[in-house]
Scaffold this active site. Sequence first.
Site, PDB file in Angstrom:
ATOM      1  N   TRP A 188       0.843  -1.196   0.000  1.00  0.00           N
ATOM      2  CA  TRP A 188       0.000   0.000   0.000  1.00  0.00           C
ATOM      3  C   TRP A 188       0.885   1.255   0.000  1.00  0.00           C
ATOM      4  CZ3 TRP A 188      -0.417   3.869   3.768  1.00  0.00           C
ATOM      5  CH2 TRP A 188      -1.431   4.809   3.519  1.00  0.00           C
ATOM      6  N   LYS A 469     -16.859   7.393  -7.116  1.00  0.00           N
ATOM      7  CA  LYS A 469     -15.564   6.768  -6.805  1.00  0.00           C
ATOM      8  C   LYS A 469     -15.895   5.440  -6.152  1.00  0.00           C
ATOM      9  CE  LYS A 469     -11.445   7.624  -3.888  1.00  0.00           C
ATOM     10  NZ  LYS A 469     -10.809   8.616  -2.999  1.00  0.00           N
ATOM     11  N   ASP A 471     -14.704   2.282  -4.401  1.00  0.00           N
ATOM     12  CA  ASP A 471     -13.540   1.804  -3.657  1.00  0.00           C
ATOM     13  C   ASP A 471     -13.653   0.309  -3.375  1.00  0.00           C
ATOM     14  OD1 ASP A 471     -11.135   2.014  -2.322  1.00  0.00           O
ATOM     15  OD2 ASP A 471     -11.776   3.680  -1.045  1.00  0.00           O
ATOM     16  N   CYS A 472     -12.560  -0.300  -3.035  1.00  0.00           N
ATOM     17  CA  CYS A 472     -12.537  -1.738  -2.727  1.00  0.00           C
ATOM     18  C   CYS A 472     -11.278  -1.976  -1.908  1.00  0.00           C
ATOM     19  CB  CYS A 472     -12.505  -2.522  -4.043  1.00  0.00           C
ATOM     20  SG  CYS A 472     -11.960  -4.226  -3.874  1.00  0.00           S
ATOM     21  N   ASP A 543      -2.715   5.753  -3.015  1.00  0.00           N
ATOM     22  CA  ASP A 543      -2.974   6.769  -1.991  1.00  0.00           C
ATOM     23  C   ASP A 543      -1.737   7.625  -1.758  1.00  0.00           C
ATOM     24  OD1 ASP A 543      -5.561   6.110  -1.564  1.00  0.00           O
ATOM     25  OD2 ASP A 543      -5.214   4.889   0.210  1.00  0.00           O
TER      26      ASP A 543
END
Length: 731
Positions: A188, A469, A471-472, A543
Amino acid sequence: MRRIFLIAIVLFLCGSVYAQETIIPISTSNNLMLLETSPDGRLNTVYFGEPLANESEYAAVSRGYNLRDNNSAINNATYTTSGTWNLVEPAIEVIQSDGNTSLELKYVSHTAETTSDNAVLTTIVLEDAQYEFQVKLFYKAWANENVIEQWTEIQHKQKDAVTLKKFASANLFFTGNEFYLTSFGNEWAKEMQRNEEKLTRGIKSIDSKLGTRAHLLQSPNFILSFDGKAAENNGTVVLGQLAWSSNFRYDFEVDPQGNVRFIAGINPFASEYELQPGEVFKTPGLVYVVSHNGTGEASRNLHSWARDYRVLDGNGERLTLLNNWEATYFDFDEDKLTALFKDAKELGVDLFLLDDGWFANKYPRNGDNAGLGDWQENKKKLPHGIGYLVEEATKEGIKFGIWIEPEMVNPKSELYENHIDWVIRQPERPEKYFRNQLVLDLSNPEVQDFVFGVVDKLLSENPELAFIKWDCNSVIYNAHSAYLEEEGIPQTHIYIEYTKGLYNVMERVREKFPKVPIMMCSGGGGRGDYELFKYFTEFWPSDDTDPLERVFMQWNYSYFFPSIVTDCHVTDWSDLSLKYRVDVASMGKLGFDIVAHELSENDLAFAKQAVQNYHSFKDVVWHGNQYRLVSPYKNDFASLMYVNDEKSRAVVFNYLSNFRYMQTASVLPVKFAGLDPAKKYTIKELNVYPGRRSRFDTEKVYSGDFLMKVGINPHITLYSTSVILEVNEVE
Ligand code: DGJ
């Protein structure tokens, strides 16, 4: 009614039959793959390279390569089986309905269908003479872009189910001297970190087992280069991705002669599939582009293909936006949001995007540990509902978009309390959470209805809603489906059925709402695949919005995705100047995730001007051709440019990537690319920070020839860390 070119499809037996051999060419404008039957009926890949001038010489190829001897160590089978003669990694592995583990596939027939003036679909039928078992190989080749998509369909007519243990989409065979593989991955906020390595004897495997997405630890994007490392402007490269939104596996096997066999498909990990008689198992497509002129040309072709044939509204427009995620996180109310609408208006972006935290009442979504799954507006934060926000935004003169994560559930939610059977979990084991949440079981049609319903309700009740948007965040742990158990379907189908369930939902969404732009986002940059791009207009790469990291990350994504799908937001992730952050984000689809009314006067003036500039050149960045000029991996700065098809306008982005003083002194002229040598151009610096003077003389006229051979020094220094140049043809 089928269209004229479809009616004009000529189903013909293509290739030439030489004695007993059948030769099947899969060709694009700059590449040729030749498949040929051996005397005993197997299908082999005998050539992959630049097109041959004379079709009459196709038959001589296999003799030259000496690849027809079945006893040789070389296995160039076009779809390698197991349990019979093969000694290398198979493309397919089965247990026949009587328990026998052997499979032998021989060529039966093939067709080539012209599906448009630019594409041919070749279908090859292979069958086993002992068992009623068939594999069809599909190759869709787009001539102009040199893109091929390969997949298979597997079926049988045996009395009982056949177990598919492995079921690749593609099995390619390449001859060459030294192959290098560039693969991408990490964790991430560190997505798409590259690793280039020489392939040596044995198998190099890359795979993922995340369930809800393909990408994170290992990305499905790959670059394979022939005869040395991948270069931007020369050499043969194959660059692509399996278009599948879940577990994938690639095996690159180097044989004793240094040839590479590349097998790509759904990851067989925990996924044995019981194939019923008559059922057709269709594998996902391996999408790849081939270039004999390096990665630059390959990317440009892949981008064109993606925009023209794959991405939803690939040649259309996109909405610039202000997102509230990093500005507020979960802490907002109507007043805070409407104040941000004013910021969006002031900045000059098209849309305000409301992120996570707007829903759930019994377990309010005030953090990531509660409420997910309960898609009703939170009455405390939004007493007047979404409709009111849409209205207020419209009054302000901007559009309104919203965040959802409909595939997921927090255990602290009403959805979990009411429908625990909809949740993927092992009933007898402790639950394991990823970001405090679990995954809904999309193999269950009722869950598909629920997920579709979330989108349907929002868009039906708020027809003005202009953006989603999606997300998952969670991966699948404890893979077990109550629904599959109930239906008597093996649990080993779960990853495949989940993914098909997701595609079913997206089909329904797009049938009812064909146009609304939707961003795919997955715990940062976990989703970005060419199957989901049939339904999504863009994706969130990471992110990590630190602009320096983004220079590298966006560079890596740019091999595979056109700018128009790559969402880049300006945030407060770093101490680097606002100008640097905006300039880096301007290379993709621009967005902001900051509190604009807290910016200094100069920063705000700069940001407003930069948004205006972006609107003036976005067409070139979104729809133009991209040239990677200077790599930050080899230099202390990066340069990329976009040129429109007419070669009359271009935008050149330059970013310092090493902030040591010693490095910055050495920036040299950057040679532009993609211009017309005979045309004359002027150069203007954009996004000049208030109070600074540009070093570029806008009156000076250069020929395209000069700009491409000598170039321009972008004057990147520690005091001018990013420079955007607009290149305009002089009329
Ligand atoms: C993860 C996304 O990547 C972020 O941009 C944000 O939308 C959060 N989820 C919200 O929970």
